[in-house]
Design a protein around this motif. Structure first.
Motif, PDB file in Angstrom:
ATOM      1  N   GLU A 134       0.838  -1.202   0.000  1.00 53.83           N
ATOM      2  CA  GLU A 134       0.000   0.000   0.000  1.00 53.83           C
ATOM      3  C   GLU A 134       0.872   1.250   0.000  1.00 53.83           C
ATOM      4  O   GLU A 134       0.605   2.220  -0.714  1.00 53.83           O
ATOM      5  N   LEU A 135       1.952   1.201   0.783  1.00 56.84           N
ATOM      6  CA  LEU A 135       2.896   2.323   0.813  1.00 56.84           C
ATOM      7  C   LEU A 135       3.553   2.499  -0.549  1.00 56.84           C
ATOM      8  O   LEU A 135       3.667   3.626  -1.062  1.00 56.84           O
ATOM      9  N   GLN A 136       3.972   1.402  -1.167  1.00 53.44           N
ATOM     10  CA  GLN A 136       4.660   1.470  -2.452  1.00 53.44           C
ATOM     11  C   GLN A 136       3.773   2.077  -3.547  1.00 53.44           C
ATOM     12  O   GLN A 136       4.262   2.766  -4.430  1.00 53.44           O
ATOM     13  N   GLU A 137       2.488   1.799  -3.471  1.00 53.96           N
ATOM     14  CA  GLU A 137       1.569   2.345  -4.470  1.00 53.96           C
ATOM     15  C   GLU A 137       1.516   3.873  -4.419  1.00 53.96           C
ATOM     16  O   GLU A 137       1.230   4.527  -5.429  1.00 53.96           O
ATOM     17  N   ARG A 138       1.809   4.419  -3.245  1.00 52.74           N
ATOM     18  CA  ARG A 138       1.762   5.877  -3.090  1.00 52.74           C
ATOM     19  C   ARG A 138       3.066   6.555  -3.492  1.00 52.74           C
ATOM     20  O   ARG A 138       3.113   7.773  -3.661  1.00 52.74           O
ATOM     21  N   LEU A 139       4.146   5.773  -3.621  1.00 51.20           N
ATOM     22  CA  LEU A 139       5.456   6.370  -3.876  1.00 51.20           C
ATOM     23  C   LEU A 139       5.546   7.065  -5.234  1.00 51.20           C
ATOM     24  O   LEU A 139       6.339   7.987  -5.406  1.00 51.20           O
ATOM     25  N   VAL A 140       4.755   6.609  -6.191  1.00 49.94           N
ATOM     26  CA  VAL A 140       4.852   7.180  -7.537  1.00 49.94           C
ATOM     27  C   VAL A 140       4.340   8.618  -7.577  1.00 49.94           C
ATOM     28  O   VAL A 140       4.692   9.381  -8.478  1.00 49.94           O
ATOM     29  N   TYR A 141       3.523   8.991  -6.609  1.00 49.26           N
ATOM     30  CA  TYR A 141       2.961  10.342  -6.606  1.00 49.26           C
ATOM     31  C   TYR A 141       3.967  11.331  -6.030  1.00 49.26           C
ATOM     32  O   TYR A 141       4.598  11.081  -5.006  1.00 49.26           O
ATOM     33  N   ARG A 142       4.101  12.446  -6.688  1.00 51.28           N
ATOM     34  CA  ARG A 142       5.017  13.474  -6.217  1.00 51.28           C
ATOM     35  C   ARG A 142       4.467  14.123  -4.955  1.00 51.28           C
ATOM     36  O   ARG A 142       3.273  14.056  -4.680  1.00 51.28           O
ATOM     37  N   PRO A 143       5.334  14.761  -4.167  1.00 50.65           N
ATOM     38  CA  PRO A 143       4.862  15.416  -2.938  1.00 50.65           C
ATOM     39  C   PRO A 143       3.781  16.453  -3.247  1.00 50.65           C
ATOM     40  O   PRO A 143       3.806  17.100  -4.299  1.00 50.65           O
ATOM     41  N   GLU A 151      15.810   1.036  -6.293  1.00 52.37           N
ATOM     42  CA  GLU A 151      15.534   2.084  -7.277  1.00 52.37           C
ATOM     43  C   GLU A 151      14.380   2.970  -6.798  1.00 52.37           C
ATOM     44  O   GLU A 151      13.292   2.950  -7.366  1.00 52.37           O
ATOM     45  N   PRO A 152      14.616   3.759  -5.767  1.00 54.65           N
ATOM     46  CA  PRO A 152      13.546   4.617  -5.255  1.00 54.65           C
ATOM     47  C   PRO A 152      13.315   5.816  -6.173  1.00 54.65           C
ATOM     48  O   PRO A 152      14.240   6.271  -6.859  1.00 54.65           O
ATOM     49  N   PRO A 153      12.089   6.332  -6.221  1.00 55.59           N
ATOM     50  CA  PRO A 153      11.835   7.565  -6.976  1.00 55.59           C
ATOM     51  C   PRO A 153      12.705   8.692  -6.410  1.00 55.59           C
ATOM     52  O   PRO A 153      12.989   8.711  -5.203  1.00 55.59           O
ATOM     53  N   PRO A 154      13.142   9.622  -7.218  1.00 53.35           N
ATOM     54  CA  PRO A 154      14.054  10.673  -6.740  1.00 53.35           C
ATOM     55  C   PRO A 154      13.438  11.600  -5.695  1.00 53.35           C
ATOM     56  O   PRO A 154      14.169  12.278  -4.961  1.00 53.35           O
ATOM     57  N   HIS A 155      12.107  11.615  -5.608  1.00 54.10           N
ATOM     58  CA  HIS A 155      11.448  12.515  -4.652  1.00 54.10           C
ATOM     59  C   HIS A 155      11.117  11.824  -3.333  1.00 54.10           C
ATOM     60  O   HIS A 155      10.417  12.396  -2.492  1.00 54.10           O
ATOM     61  N   VAL A 156      11.632  10.605  -3.116  1.00 55.81           N
ATOM     62  CA  VAL A 156      11.302   9.839  -1.910  1.00 55.81           C
ATOM     63  C   VAL A 156      12.560   9.587  -1.074  1.00 55.81           C
ATOM     64  O   VAL A 156      13.618   9.252  -1.607  1.00 55.81           O
ATOM     65  N   ARG A 188       3.349  19.251  -1.637  1.00 57.06           N
ATOM     66  CA  ARG A 188       3.918  20.588  -1.510  1.00 57.06           C
ATOM     67  C   ARG A 188       5.421  20.572  -1.296  1.00 57.06           C
ATOM     68  O   ARG A 188       6.154  21.397  -1.850  1.00 57.06           O
ATOM     69  N   ASP A 189       5.909  19.634  -0.505  1.00 56.61           N
ATOM     70  CA  ASP A 189       7.301  19.647  -0.082  1.00 56.61           C
ATOM     71  C   ASP A 189       8.255  19.220  -1.188  1.00 56.61           C
ATOM     72  O   ASP A 189       7.851  18.760  -2.251  1.00 56.61           O
ATOM     73  N   ARG A 190       9.517  19.352  -0.906  1.00 59.29           N
ATOM     74  CA  ARG A 190      10.563  18.965  -1.853  1.00 59.29           C
ATOM     75  C   ARG A 190      10.662  17.444  -1.968  1.00 59.29           C
ATOM     76  O   ARG A 190      10.887  16.898  -3.035  1.00 59.29           O
ATOM     77  N   PHE A 191      10.514  16.762  -0.831  1.00 59.78           N
ATOM     78  CA  PHE A 191      10.608  15.305  -0.792  1.00 59.78           C
ATOM     79  C   PHE A 191       9.415  14.709  -0.051  1.00 59.78           C
ATOM     80  O   PHE A 191       8.888  15.316   0.878  1.00 59.78           O
ATOM     81  N   ARG A 192       9.035  13.520  -0.460  1.00 58.77           N
ATOM     82  CA  ARG A 192       8.094  12.708   0.307  1.00 58.77           C
ATOM     83  C   ARG A 192       8.963  11.817   1.205  1.00 58.77           C
ATOM     84  O   ARG A 192       9.759  11.012   0.712  1.00 58.77           O
ATOM     85  N   ILE A 193       8.809  11.962   2.512  1.00 56.00           N
ATOM     86  CA  ILE A 193       9.690  11.289   3.459  1.00 56.00           C
ATOM     87  C   ILE A 193       8.884  10.328   4.333  1.00 56.00           C
ATOM     88  O   ILE A 193       7.842  10.694   4.883  1.00 56.00           O
ATOM     89  N   TYR A 194       9.400   9.106   4.443  1.00 58.41           N
ATOM     90  CA  TYR A 194       8.762   8.092   5.277  1.00 58.41           C
ATOM     91  C   TYR A 194       9.693   7.756   6.439  1.00 58.41           C
ATOM     92  O   TYR A 194      10.815   7.298   6.234  1.00 58.41           O
ATOM     93  N   ILE A 195       9.223   8.007   7.647  1.00 57.07           N
ATOM     94  CA  ILE A 195       9.962   7.675   8.863  1.00 57.07           C
ATOM     95  C   ILE A 195       9.332   6.409   9.432  1.00 57.07           C
ATOM     96  O   ILE A 195       8.170   6.420   9.852  1.00 57.07           O
ATOM     97  N   VAL A 196      10.067   5.316   9.413  1.00 59.18           N
ATOM     98  CA  VAL A 196       9.533   4.020   9.846  1.00 59.18           C
ATOM     99  C   VAL A 196      10.197   3.633  11.164  1.00 59.18           C
ATOM    100  O   VAL A 196      11.388   3.311  11.200  1.00 59.18           O
TER     101      VAL A 196
END
Length: 222
Positions: free
Chosen positions: A106-115, A145-150, A117-125
């Motif tokens: 479910e998390l991975q499905e959201r990674l393709v979307y750009r932030p 191979e993470p998206p560049p914005h993650v 507002r912010d510069r990066f989409r950050i996940y703190i696990v």
């Protein structure tokens, strides 16, 4: 107004505020300064030594309106919302309660979307060692191979339980137990800011009883 415990009220806001983890603060600040920020971090150490706090500071440093910067402004919407846990692009996940492969997919499905507002989409696990084996396997491709914005920031108290295949894809930071003298100095600072009188001997006892954990020291002080 409800009472805010001291550990939350006096949580460090910048790398300069981190007590006893100068090696972590300096390395992260230097990486930001030369634009060599990894896509995945692993913060490891015992409880209460600043792992999650450092993750939030790093998130602010990367997403601050003036950033990426080692000295986030703390007043822009990005900084204030990350501090309050309200930033939609910075998500904190408790792996102890979301351990399954379906949670990771479910998390991975959201990674393709750009932030939003912010510069990066950050996940703190947090407590990332609690993830199941299938969940880790699902994570492997994303970490390769993470998206560049993650960006991923993993925190754990039990690094031995994190698969080697994951460790090799993360930049690892080992958080140390905090010296009693450093804990005592921080407690003294907080007491002065709160306008509370305390004997040095009492402060030293609390610092020793904390066992190197700043959060435990703050809880004892409360």
């Amino acid at each position: 107004m409800s009472y805010v415990v001291l550990a939350r009220k006096w949580r460090p806001m910048t790398f300069e505020d981190l007590v006893g983890q100068e090696h972590v603060a300096t390395t992260l600040a230097n990486a930001i300064a030369i634009n060599r920020v990894a896509h995945a971090f692993l913060f490891t150490g015992v409880r209460g030594v600043g792992k999650t706090t450092s993750a939030r500071i790093l998130a602010k440093a990367l997403n601050c309106v003036n950033g990426p910067t080692a000295t986030p402004c703390l007043v822009c919407p990005q900084c204030t919302e990350i501090t309050a846990g309200l930033d939609m692009d910075v998500q904190e996940i408790d792996a102890a309660s979301r351990t399954g492969v379906d949670d990771i997919r479910e998390l991975q499905e959201r990674l393709v979307y750009r932030p939003q507002r912010d510069r990066f989409r950050i996940y703190i696990v947090d407590e990332v060692h609690m993830l199941s084996g299938s969940a880790w396997n699902a994570f492997l491709k994303t970490l390769e191979e993470p998206p560049p914005h993650v960006k991923f920031i993993f925190a754990t108290t039990e690094v031995a339980k994190v698969p080697v295949t994951i460790l090799s894809r993360c930049q690892r930071y080992d958080f140390k137990l905090i010296a009693a003298s450093a804990v005592a100095a921080r407690l003294r600072f907080v007491l002065e800011q709160e306008g509370i009188q305390a004997d040095d001997g009492a402060v030293q006892i609390l610092a020793r009883e904390s066992g190197g954990s700043m959060r435990d020291a703050m809880s004892l002080l409360d």
